[in-house]
Design a protein around this motif. Structure first.
Motif, PDB file in Angstrom:
ATOM      1  N   PHE A 156       0.847  -1.196   0.000  1.00 17.76           N
ATOM      2  CA  PHE A 156       0.000   0.000   0.000  1.00 17.76           C
ATOM      3  C   PHE A 156       0.883   1.246   0.000  1.00 17.76           C
ATOM      4  O   PHE A 156       0.687   2.188  -0.764  1.00 17.76           O
ATOM      5  CB  PHE A 156      -0.916  -0.009   1.230  1.00 17.76           C
ATOM      6  N   MET A 157       1.892   1.233   0.870  1.00 14.26           N
ATOM      7  CA  MET A 157       2.818   2.359   0.997  1.00 14.26           C
ATOM      8  C   MET A 157       3.584   2.578  -0.305  1.00 14.26           C
ATOM      9  O   MET A 157       3.705   3.703  -0.792  1.00 14.26           O
ATOM     10  CB  MET A 157       3.789   2.056   2.136  1.00 14.26           C
TER      11      MET A 157
ATOM     12  N   ASN B  11     -11.782   5.051   6.200  1.00 12.41           N
ATOM     13  CA  ASN B  11     -13.027   5.709   6.593  1.00 12.41           C
ATOM     14  C   ASN B  11     -14.059   5.685   5.484  1.00 12.41           C
ATOM     15  O   ASN B  11     -15.234   5.424   5.717  1.00 12.41           O
ATOM     16  CB  ASN B  11     -12.763   7.167   6.997  1.00 12.41           C
ATOM     17  N   SER B  12     -13.600   5.973   4.248  1.00 11.07           N
ATOM     18  CA  SER B  12     -14.571   6.028   3.145  1.00 11.07           C
ATOM     19  C   SER B  12     -15.154   4.643   2.875  1.00 11.07           C
ATOM     20  O   SER B  12     -16.340   4.514   2.590  1.00 11.07           O
ATOM     21  CB  SER B  12     -13.961   6.643   1.881  1.00 11.07           C
TER      22      SER B  12
ATOM     23  N   SER C 134       2.425  10.107   6.454  1.00  5.61           N
ATOM     24  CA  SER C 134       1.591  10.430   5.289  1.00  5.61           C
ATOM     25  C   SER C 134       0.860   9.185   4.776  1.00  5.61           C
ATOM     26  O   SER C 134      -0.293   9.270   4.345  1.00  5.61           O
ATOM     27  CB  SER C 134       2.422  11.057   4.163  1.00  5.61           C
ATOM     28  N   THR C 135       1.507   8.016   4.858  1.00  5.80           N
ATOM     29  CA  THR C 135       0.847   6.767   4.445  1.00  5.80           C
ATOM     30  C   THR C 135      -0.303   6.452   5.397  1.00  5.80           C
ATOM     31  O   THR C 135      -1.394   6.066   4.963  1.00  5.80           O
ATOM     32  CB  THR C 135       1.851   5.588   4.442  1.00  5.80           C
ATOM     33  N   GLN C 136      -0.064   6.641   6.692  1.00  2.93           N
ATOM     34  CA  GLN C 136      -1.132   6.430   7.685  1.00  2.93           C
ATOM     35  C   GLN C 136      -2.331   7.317   7.383  1.00  2.93           C
ATOM     36  O   GLN C 136      -3.478   6.879   7.433  1.00  2.93           O
ATOM     37  CB  GLN C 136      -0.627   6.785   9.084  1.00  2.93           C
ATOM     38  N   GLU C 137      -2.044   8.581   7.077  1.00  2.00           N
ATOM     39  CA  GLU C 137      -3.107   9.555   6.808  1.00  2.00           C
ATOM     40  C   GLU C 137      -3.934   9.126   5.595  1.00  2.00           C
ATOM     41  O   GLU C 137      -5.164   9.138   5.619  1.00  2.00           O
ATOM     42  CB  GLU C 137      -2.476  10.936   6.565  1.00  2.00           C
ATOM     43  N   GLU C 138      -3.242   8.720   4.540  1.00  2.00           N
ATOM     44  CA  GLU C 138      -3.935   8.283   3.318  1.00  2.00           C
ATOM     45  C   GLU C 138      -4.762   7.032   3.592  1.00  2.00           C
ATOM     46  O   GLU C 138      -5.900   6.911   3.143  1.00  2.00           O
ATOM     47  CB  GLU C 138      -2.911   8.012   2.206  1.00  2.00           C
TER      48      GLU C 138
END
Length: 240
Positions: free
Chosen positions: A85-86, A134-135, A124-128
């Protein structure tokens, strides 16, 4: 050019529910995984499975993936590691095409993410991932995650993320006891025998000795069996 997202990890055919050996240390995780696949409307979402290395988390995640893929109603199932993912997120940033990345991950019906602890320290990866996560939950899509520790122990993850990860069902896999280790090694040995019909036999007391000696994790136990089995056949000697 748009990034090429065909490089996800395929599901491994060896890792299905019927090949997962169940014992006291993993029966809750196994039952939760089966139930997660069987229900159309999700009672709990996400499913978070955690435990040490080599105890069967990845096997269960693949098994869930196979089970949901085979149900036509489940739509698009995506399995990948947190590392992957990262990697894909960074690639989309470099190629200035984060829209394709977002669209890909938010259009799946089932997201299965292995080894979330690899995101510790990668803000930044965590945030994305948090936005993606969430979506998907908001759209009632299924999310399955594994880690080597519980959500509350995910170091640098922000509290909102830990809270949402804990908001479904969190189950752990404990180290296997002797009975489970012996069942696993017996099962693995019968698979080896089928592939190598003319090989020397390993008696139950040899399998029992390995099960008592290698207690760290199942992966190392299988490695020990492979070693003994191969040595026996290379040297042409029966192991006692």
């Amino acid at each position: 050019n748009s990034p090429n997202y065909t490089d996800d990890w395929p599901l491994d055919d060896r890792f299905r529910f019927e090949k997962f050996i169940v014992g006291a240390s993993n029966e809750l995780a196994y039952a939760s995984a089966k139930r997660f696949c069987d229900q159309n409307k999700t009672d709990f979402n996400p499913l978070y499975i955690y435990g040490g290395v080599g105890l069967g988390k990845t096997h269960l995640l693949h098994a869930i993936g196979w089970s949901l893929k085979e149900k036509k109603s489940c739509g698009n199932v995506l399995y990948l590691s947190a590392e992957r993912f990262m990697f894909q997120f960074i690639k989309s940033l470099r190629q200035k095409d984060t829209m394709s990345f977002k669209q890909k991950f938010r259009s799946v019906d089932v997201l299965i993410l292995d080894d979330i602890q690899f995101m510790i320290g990668k803000v930044s990866t965590q945030e994305e991932f948090f936005h993606t996560f969430n979506s998907l939950l908001d759209m009632n899509k299924k999310v399955i995650i594994s880690g080597d520790r519980s959500p509350n122990d995910l170091g640098s993850f922000n509290e909102r993320m830990k809270s949402r990860l804990s908001g479904g069902l969190v189950v752990d896999i404990m180290p296997a006891d002797y009975e489970l280790r012996f069942s696993i090694i017996k099962n693995k040995y019968s698979e080896l025998k089928q592939k190598n019909i003319n090989s020397y036999d390993l008696e139950d007391d040899v399998l029992s000795f390995l099960s008592k000696t290698v207690t760290s994790n199942v992966r190392e136990l299988e490695g020990a069996l492979n070693k003994v089995f191969t040595f026996s056949n290379i040297l042409g000697k029966k192991i006692d």
